[in-house]
Enzyme design. Structure first.
Site, PDB file in Angstrom:
ATOM      1  CG  HIS A 132      38.724 -10.856 -54.301  1.00 53.18           C
ATOM      2  ND1 HIS A 132      39.211  -9.765 -54.964  1.00 53.18           N
ATOM      3  CD2 HIS A 132      38.482 -10.465 -53.031  1.00 53.18           C
ATOM      4  CE1 HIS A 132      39.298  -8.752 -54.131  1.00 53.18           C
ATOM      5  NE2 HIS A 132      38.860  -9.136 -52.946  1.00 53.18           N
TER       6      HIS A 132
ATOM      7  CG  ASP B  25      34.607 -11.831 -46.105  1.00 51.80           C
ATOM      8  OD1 ASP B  25      34.346 -11.229 -47.154  1.00 51.80           O
ATOM      9  OD2 ASP B  25      34.898 -11.250 -45.032  1.00 51.80           O
TER      10      ASP B  25
HETATM   11  C1  SDX Z   1      35.169  -8.902 -50.036  1.00 50.09           C
HETATM   12  O1  SDX Z   1      36.811  -5.920 -53.620  1.00 50.09           O
HETATM   13  C2  SDX Z   1      37.360  -6.222 -52.503  1.00 50.09           C
HETATM   14  O2  SDX Z   1      38.566  -6.012 -52.334  1.00 50.09           O
HETATM   15  C3  SDX Z   1      36.456  -6.816 -51.448  1.00 50.09           C
HETATM   16  C4  SDX Z   1      37.133  -7.332 -50.191  1.00 50.09           C
HETATM   17  C5  SDX Z   1      37.728  -6.212 -49.377  1.00 50.09           C
HETATM   18  O3  SDX Z   1      38.657  -6.477 -48.601  1.00 50.09           O
HETATM   19  O4  SDX Z   1      37.164  -5.089 -49.435  1.00 50.09           O
HETATM   20  O5  SDX Z   1      38.172  -8.246 -50.547  1.00 50.09           O
HETATM   21  C6  SDX Z   1      36.136  -8.046 -49.289  1.00 50.09           C
HETATM   22  O6  SDX Z   1      34.111  -8.432 -50.372  1.00 50.09           O
HETATM   23  C7  SDX Z   1      35.548 -10.310 -50.383  1.00 50.09           C
HETATM   24  C8  SDX Z   1      34.436 -11.042 -51.210  1.00 50.09           C
HETATM   25  C9  SDX Z   1      33.376 -11.575 -50.219  1.00 50.09           C
HETATM   26  N1  SDX Z   1      32.217 -12.113 -50.982  1.00 50.09           N
HETATM   27  C10 SDX Z   1      31.975 -13.430 -51.039  1.00 50.09           C
HETATM   28  O7  SDX Z   1      32.707 -14.306 -50.577  1.00 50.09           O
HETATM   29  C11 SDX Z   1      30.659 -13.788 -51.753  1.00 50.09           C
HETATM   30  C12 SDX Z   1      30.877 -14.948 -52.724  1.00 50.09           C
HETATM   31  N2  SDX Z   1      31.715 -14.476 -53.843  1.00 50.09           N
HETATM   32  C13 SDX Z   1      31.051 -14.080 -55.058  1.00 50.09           C
HETATM   33  O8  SDX Z   1      29.788 -13.521 -54.902  1.00 50.09           O
HETATM   34  C14 SDX Z   1      32.004 -13.406 -56.043  1.00 50.09           C
HETATM   35  O9  SDX Z   1      33.129 -14.173 -56.122  1.00 50.09           O
HETATM   36  C15 SDX Z   1      32.413 -11.956 -55.816  1.00 50.09           C
HETATM   37  C16 SDX Z   1      31.236 -11.073 -55.640  1.00 50.09           C
HETATM   38  C17 SDX Z   1      33.320 -11.837 -54.641  1.00 50.09           C
HETATM   39  C18 SDX Z   1      33.191 -11.527 -57.060  1.00 50.09           C
HETATM   40  O10 SDX Z   1      32.293 -11.571 -58.101  1.00 50.09           O
HETATM   41  P1  SDX Z   1      32.760 -11.273 -59.607  1.00 50.09           P
HETATM   42  O11 SDX Z   1      34.165 -10.820 -59.678  1.00 50.09           O
HETATM   43  O12 SDX Z   1      31.722 -10.407 -60.204  1.00 50.09           O
HETATM   44  O13 SDX Z   1      32.765 -12.678 -60.234  1.00 50.09           O
HETATM   45  P2  SDX Z   1      31.590 -13.239 -61.117  1.00 50.09           P
HETATM   46  O14 SDX Z   1      30.302 -13.112 -60.360  1.00 50.09           O
HETATM   47  O15 SDX Z   1      31.692 -12.597 -62.460  1.00 50.09           O
HETATM   48  O16 SDX Z   1      31.956 -14.786 -61.196  1.00 50.09           O
HETATM   49  C19 SDX Z   1      32.626 -15.341 -62.319  1.00 50.09           C
HETATM   50  C20 SDX Z   1      32.135 -16.795 -62.356  1.00 50.09           C
HETATM   51  C21 SDX Z   1      30.610 -16.922 -62.485  1.00 50.09           C
HETATM   52  O17 SDX Z   1      30.334 -18.171 -63.059  1.00 50.09           O
HETATM   53  P3  SDX Z   1      29.849 -18.227 -64.647  1.00 50.09           P
HETATM   54  O18 SDX Z   1      28.719 -17.218 -64.779  1.00 50.09           O
HETATM   55  O19 SDX Z   1      31.077 -17.858 -65.433  1.00 50.09           O
HETATM   56  O20 SDX Z   1      29.414 -19.646 -64.836  1.00 50.09           O
HETATM   57  O21 SDX Z   1      32.475 -17.442 -61.114  1.00 50.09           O
HETATM   58  C22 SDX Z   1      31.270 -17.828 -60.452  1.00 50.09           C
HETATM   59  C23 SDX Z   1      30.158 -17.007 -61.049  1.00 50.09           C
HETATM   60  O22 SDX Z   1      28.905 -17.686 -60.943  1.00 50.09           O
HETATM   61  N3  SDX Z   1      31.461 -17.522 -59.023  1.00 50.09           N
HETATM   62  C24 SDX Z   1      31.087 -18.314 -58.049  1.00 50.09           C
HETATM   63  C25 SDX Z   1      31.497 -17.664 -56.868  1.00 50.09           C
HETATM   64  N4  SDX Z   1      32.069 -16.499 -57.175  1.00 50.09           N
HETATM   65  C26 SDX Z   1      32.036 -16.409 -58.525  1.00 50.09           C
HETATM   66  N5  SDX Z   1      30.474 -19.526 -58.054  1.00 50.09           N
HETATM   67  C27 SDX Z   1      30.242 -20.060 -56.834  1.00 50.09           C
HETATM   68  N6  SDX Z   1      30.604 -19.492 -55.655  1.00 50.09           N
HETATM   69  C28 SDX Z   1      31.217 -18.295 -55.639  1.00 50.09           C
HETATM   70  N7  SDX Z   1      31.555 -17.738 -54.489  1.00 50.09           N
END
Ligand code: SDX
Length: 390
Positions: free
Chosen positions: A271, A328
């Site tokens: 998140h 989720d």
């Molecule tokens: C919602 O904003 C809100 O409030 C949203 C929400 C709401 O109520 O409105 O809470 C609802 O959208 C919840 C999120 C649902 N999405 C998912 O579950 C999809 C999976 N999650 C990711 O795609 C991700 O965690 C996000 C999109 C939610 C957040 O992305 P960020 O903050 O941009 O984090 P990032 O991509 O910069 O990640 C940082 C690191 C990266 O690794 P490195 O590049 O440092 O090696 O963490 C890794 C990412 O690759 N990472 C994950 C991951 N989420 C982040 N690795 C594996 N699985 C994941 N889910």
């Protein structure tokens, strides 16, 4: 040239600076709607009471809530022409696309009365959307399974009316299941607002141009549909089913995620704001066993989800990146146990989030300081060049 980086250029948009609606502390895992902790609202309140709280800033009196509920019941019918809208779409249409399109179409029936600055128009439009969005959602569901649409039964509560429109049919009376009603009302509360996330920011940005509330909500629904946002609840179930059906097992899947193989992610984890356990995910997980037992459902996917969480929370890759379950991660297993098809999961998220979207839109449009949103950019392209022969 300026030495500034993209991080110095936030989403500079007077439509999305401050708000009185929701407070999140991502480090502590705190979520409050108008100051009330989400845990207390989930335990003691209802979707409509929380909707009033988000919209107007305080809990309604019994009379206010009763009148609010009554007004919504009186607006559940769709114009018969709008019902024909569904027959133009293929039954394979994703319900989120149907929802967004139908909300946009809804405005054409009321175009003349949705002035973003007329309080009466705003209130009436909000009542119409609260009343009609669940009906449109249920019709999208019925369309996808080839069943006849039912008319709303306004003698039922908000949630029971919605459940009957989804699971009732013309051949027999619908039997209310109190376990189902209570569980769905609670899940809707947990989704009602979440500060200025992607879809809420979309609603605010569209609204800041003077576009009407229907157009702003239609845009918010589309933003929510993405798998990185609300679409994640559907993506989690697909991920769990793939692990189960492939026989790959949780441990091997987690290794693939850590290797970032083909960009695979642990859906329902991570998140932008929560760097701790999402308090909503905790509440959903706590109720999952109770709801499935109450519905008499035993689903291996819930056990798989718990195993996946256990392994991830103990793994340095996820700990270093502060990745925890978000809202989720567990909701889809419950929606599935309720009988909703996977493609309806994000539609349920949208119904939950509608009051929050509208509260932000209303707050922004009633603030005289609000100006049109205009994100800033940092130009990193070519310096000036001369056209050949110019
Ligand atoms: C919602 O904003 C809100 O409030 C949203 C929400 C709401 O109520 O409105 O809470 C609802 O959208 C919840 C999120 C649902 N999405 C998912 O579950 C999809 C999976 N999650 C990711 O795609 C991700 O965690 C996000 C999109 C939610 C957040 O992305 P960020 O903050 O941009 O984090 P990032 O991509 O910069 O990640 C940082 C690191 C990266 O690794 P490195 O590049 O440092 O090696 O963490 C890794 C990412 O690759 N990472 C994950 C991951 N989420 C982040 N690795 C594996 N699985 C994941 N889910």
């Amino acid at each position: 040239q300026t030495g500034l980086t993209a991080l110095d250029y936030g989403f500079v948009n007077t439509a999305s600076t401050q708000s009185e609606i929701t407070y999140i502390d991502g480090e502590q895992g705190i979520l409050r709607y108008r100051g009330f902790p989400i845990e207390q609202l989930a335990q003691h309140s209802t979707y409509l009471e929380v909707a009033w709280l988000l919209l107007y800033g305080s809990l309604p009196t019994a009379d206010e809530l009763g009148e609010f509920d009554e007004r919504i019941r009186r607006h559940t019918l769709l114009h018969e022409d709008l019902k024909r809208f569904f027959s133009a779409l293929p039954h394979t249409a994703h319900p989120m696309s149907v929802l967004s399109s139908a909300v946009s179409a809804l405005s054409t029936f009321y175009e003349d009365s949705s002035d973003p600055h007329d309080l009466h128009d705003i209130e009436l439009t909000m009542i119409r959307l609260l009343a009609k969005l669940p009906v449109i959602a249920a019709y999208a569901h019925k369309k996808s399974i080839g069943q006849a649409f039912l008319y709303p039964d306004n003698s039922l509560s908000f949630v029971d009316n919605f459940l009957r429109l989804n699971f009732g049919n013309m051949a027999e009376p619908y039997v209310i299941d109190p376990v189902l009603s209570k569980a769905l009302d609670r899940l809707l509360i947990l989704h009602e607002d979440h500060e200025q996330n992607a879809s809420t920011s979309t609603v605010r940005l569209v609204g800041s141009t003077g576009a009407n509330l229907y157009a702003s909500i239609s845009a918010g629904i589309q933003a929510l549909s993405g798998p990185l946002h609300g679409g994640a609840n559907e993506a989690v179930l697909q991920m769990l089913a793939q692990i189960r059906d492939s026989g790959e097992g949780v441990a091997k899947f987690v290794e693939r995620v850590k290797r970032k193989e083909d960009g695979v992610k642990l859906m329902g984890f991570g998140h932008r704001v929560y760097k701790n356990y999402d308090p909503r995910a905790r509440l959903v997980k706590e109720s999952a066993d109770e709801v499935l037992a109450g519905l008499g459902v035993n689903d291996q996917l819930l056990d798989l989800a718990k195993e996946l969480e256990q392994i991830a929370l103990e793994d340095d890759y996820f700990k270093e990146r502060r990745l925890y379950p978000n809202v989720d991660f567990y909701t889809g297993v419950i929606y599935k146990a309720m009988g909703f098809p996977m493609r309806m999961f994000t539609v349920l998220f949208a119904i939950g989030r509608l009051p929050g979207w509208m509260a932000h839109w209303r707050e922004m449009n009633l603030d005289p300081q609000t100006k049109i949103g205009r994100p800033q950019q940092l130009y990193v392209g070519e310096p000036e060049r001369r056209y050949p022969g110019a």
